[in-house]
Motif scaffolding. Structure first.
Motif: not given
Length: 120
Positions: A32-37, A50-51, A95-98, A105-110
Motif C-alpha cells: 500500500a501507498m498513501g498520503w497523510y497530513r 491505495i493498494t 507513506n509506503a509499505d514496502l 519483511g515489509a516495513m513502513d517508510y515515510w
C-alpha cells in the motif's frame, strides 16, 4: 529507501494541486501507498491510500475532491487535490509499505512532507 514528495505550494480556495511521491532505493515490492497530513497541534491523519492492486480508500473530508493514483512502473504515488479549502492547509506526507529485501519483511517508510497552504 527514500520517499521524495513534491508538488506542494500556496493556492487559493477552490484551486487545485497535484502531489507526487517517488520511492527510490532497494525495493523488492511495494504494497500500500498513501498520503497523510498533519496540521500544527494536530495528529497525523490519513488522507488517502491505495493498494498495489489499485483499491483506494479516502478520508470522508476529501471524498469527491481528492484522487489518489499510482504508477507501479515508476514507484510513484500521486494525490490530485481539487476544490481545495483553507482547512486542507497542512503538511502532507507520503507513506509506503514496502519490502526492501530485509529479513524483517515489509516495513513502513515515510517521506519528509510537503507544505500545502490554501488561502481564503
Amino acid at each position: 529507501v527514500q520517499l521524495q514528495a513534491s508538488g506542494g505550494g500556496l493556492v487559493q480556495a477552490g484551486g487545485s494541486l497535484r502531489l507526487s511521491c517517488v520511492v527510490s532505493g532497494s525495493i523488492f515490492s511495494i504494497n500500500a501507498m498513501g498520503w497523510y497530513r498533519q496540521a500544527p497541534g494536530k495528529q497525523r491523519e490519513l488522507v488517502a491510500a491505495i493498494t498495489s492492486g489499485g483499491k483506494t480508500n479516502y478520508a470522508d473530508y476529501v471524498k469527491g475532491r481528492f484522487t489518489i493514483s499510482r504508477d507501479n512502473a515508476k514507484n510513484t504515488v500521486y494525490l490530485q487535490m481539487n476544490s481545495l479549502k483553507p482547512e486542507d492547509t497542512s503538511v502532507y506526507y507520503c507513506n509506503a509499505d514496502l519490502w526492501s529485501g530485509s529479513s524483517y519483511g515489509a516495513m513502513d517508510y515515510w517521506g519528509k512532507g510537503t507544505q500545502v497552504t490554501v488561502s481564503s
